[in-house]
Design a protein around this motif. Structure first.
Motif, PDB file in Angstrom:
ATOM      1  N   VAL A 197       0.838  -1.246  -0.046  1.00  0.00           N
ATOM      2  CA  VAL A 197      -0.105  -0.106   0.199  1.00  0.00           C
ATOM      3  C   VAL A 197       0.970   1.012  -0.051  1.00  0.00           C
ATOM      4  CG1 VAL A 197      -1.708   1.318   1.432  1.00  0.00           C
ATOM      5  CG2 VAL A 197      -1.919  -0.997   1.175  1.00  0.00           C
ATOM      6  N   SER A 198       0.558   2.127  -0.784  1.00  0.00           N
ATOM      7  CA  SER A 198       1.213   3.466  -0.828  1.00  0.00           C
ATOM      8  C   SER A 198       0.478   4.650  -0.550  1.00  0.00           C
ATOM      9  CB  SER A 198       2.110   3.678  -2.214  1.00  0.00           C
ATOM     10  OG  SER A 198       2.895   4.945  -2.350  1.00  0.00           O
ATOM     11  N   VAL A 199       0.763   5.751   0.063  1.00  0.00           N
ATOM     12  CA  VAL A 199       0.040   7.174  -0.050  1.00  0.00           C
ATOM     13  C   VAL A 199       0.840   7.965  -0.580  1.00  0.00           C
ATOM     14  CG1 VAL A 199      -1.193   6.053   1.977  1.00  0.00           C
ATOM     15  CG2 VAL A 199       0.841   7.493   2.222  1.00  0.00           C
ATOM     16  N   GLY A 200       0.207   9.132  -0.932  1.00  0.00           N
ATOM     17  CA  GLY A 200       0.753  10.285  -1.575  1.00  0.00           C
ATOM     18  C   GLY A 200      -0.397  11.283  -2.069  1.00  0.00           C
ATOM     19  N   THR A 201       0.277  12.060  -2.801  1.00  0.00           N
ATOM     20  CA  THR A 201      -0.748  13.281  -3.216  1.00  0.00           C
ATOM     21  C   THR A 201      -1.694  12.830  -4.262  1.00  0.00           C
ATOM     22  OG1 THR A 201       1.010  14.189  -4.713  1.00  0.00           O
ATOM     23  CG2 THR A 201       0.609  15.246  -2.593  1.00  0.00           C
ATOM     24  N   SER A 202      -1.339  11.503  -4.996  1.00  0.00           N
ATOM     25  CA  SER A 202      -2.144  10.974  -6.054  1.00  0.00           C
ATOM     26  C   SER A 202      -3.419  10.255  -5.204  1.00  0.00           C
ATOM     27  CB  SER A 202      -1.564  10.141  -6.878  1.00  0.00           C
ATOM     28  OG  SER A 202      -0.543  10.839  -7.434  1.00  0.00           O
TER      29      SER A 202
END
Length: 352
Positions: free
Chosen positions: A300-305
């Motif tokens: 899982v990844s989080v960011g501005t997208s």
């Protein structure tokens, strides 16, 4: 507590499966997820950890605390040191204590009892270039914190007594950094401890991985294909499933929609890296984590997208939330993780 439920068509496959299958994006399955907002506040959180029924956080404006999952309530404290406004972006733990470390000058590292939340200052450092990025323990006695260079190498703090005292390594113990190479304090994931290895990742003019197999006494350094060369490019986050399988994300903070050369995987402990999901899925990302007990296949990844999920080692990704304001995440188990960022802490459950 506010609750938001996303129901997306296909169910997660079992984590017990050891068969890794590459799939076309058109066939990639989305998970069913449930997202709960645990609290909203005027706060910036870039460092969290899970400790049984508590999610601890380190934050801006001198604050730290935890959310009690059983009582469904937040406990928040502040540390005051003269008139300083402190921003804590690093957090780590042993069985008895929490440790938080501030960015900027001066760097202040506190040991906080889990029992009574009393903070004790165990390390401080002053200097114009002082800026610490990340901190981890790899057992009950040994821990590491890393920061931007004050000389020609990373600033590396080591403890061997459970965090009661910390010693800064000299540059003779660490590979020389390139001009303009540093680290990003985006999610407390610039240093990772797995098994007998410690991994540090860099960004800026170079995007590299530094590896120690002897408790930080000596280091090897390896290049990565992640975008680099400018001050705000490079690796922003790393996670390792074990000593060999690791994943890095990042990108260009000044061009956050650029999704090229910002995701890579290693199978040999960081010695070599392969770009994945080129020019697809998300752009700039501040944090990536492997799901526990899933054979190093799911991420899982989080960011501005937004928030993205992969079940095939980053080859393909599904968006599970559009939220652009999450900076960091940590798993509680293979189906539940917590994410925090601008003004919030949330819980995400991957439903079967």
């Amino acid at each position: 507590m506010k609750k938001l439920v996303f129901l997306i068509t296909i169910v997660l496959f079992s984590c017990k499966s050891s068969n890794f299958q590459r799939e076309n994006a058109s066939k990639f399955d989305n998970p069913i997820v449930q997202i709960d907002t645990l609290f909203i506040d005027s706060i910036s959180i870039r460092a969290i950890l899970v400790d049984k029924n508590k999610v601890w956080f380190a934050a801006n404006k001198n604050r730290f605390g935890y959310y009690d999952l059983n009582k469904k309530s937040k406990v928040q404290n502040s540390i005051f040191n003269d008139s300083l406004t402190l921003e804590f972006r690093s957090i780590a733990q042993t069985s008895q204590n929490i440790f938080i470390l501030s960015v900027g000058n001066p760097a202040l590292l506190y040991k906080i009892s889990k029992k009574n939340q009393n903070p004790v200052l165990v390390y401080q450092e002053k200097g114009e270039k002082v800026f610490y990025d990340s901190m981890q323990f790899w057992n009950e006695t040994d821990g590491i914190a890393i920061g931007d260079p004050t000389d020609n190498c990373f600033s590396v703090l080591i403890t061997h007594d459970g965090g009661n005292s910390w010693k800064k390594s000299t540059c003779s113990d660490f590979p020389k950094l390139a001009d303009g190479e540093a680290a990003f304090a985006g999610s407390n994931t610039n240093v990772v401890c797995r098994g007998s290895k410690i991994f540090i990742v860099s960004g800026g003019k170079k995007a590299r991985v530094f590896v120690s197999e002897n408790d930080g006494i000596s280091w090897q350094v390896f290049d990565t294909p992640i975008i680099q060369g400018e001050a705000m490019t490079g690796i922003f986050s790393a996670d390792f499933f074990n000593e060999n399988v690791g994943f890095v994300v990042g990108g260009n903070y000044e061009n956050q929609s650029d999704n090229g050369s910002n995701k890579a995987i290693t199978f040999d402990g960081g010695k070599s890296w392969r770009l994945v999901s080129e020019n697809a899925a998300f752009g700039y990302a501040s944090c990536v984590q492997f799901l526990p007990d899933c054979n190093g296949e799911k991420l899982v990844s989080v960011g501005t997208s937004g928030v993205y999920y992969s079940k095939n080692q980053g080859e393909n990704w599904s968006k599970i939330s559009n939220d652009p304001d999450l900076y960091t995440l940590r798993f509680q188990n293979k189906s539940t993780f917590f994410a925090a960022g601008k003004n919030k802490l949330i819980r995400v459950q991957l439903k079967k």
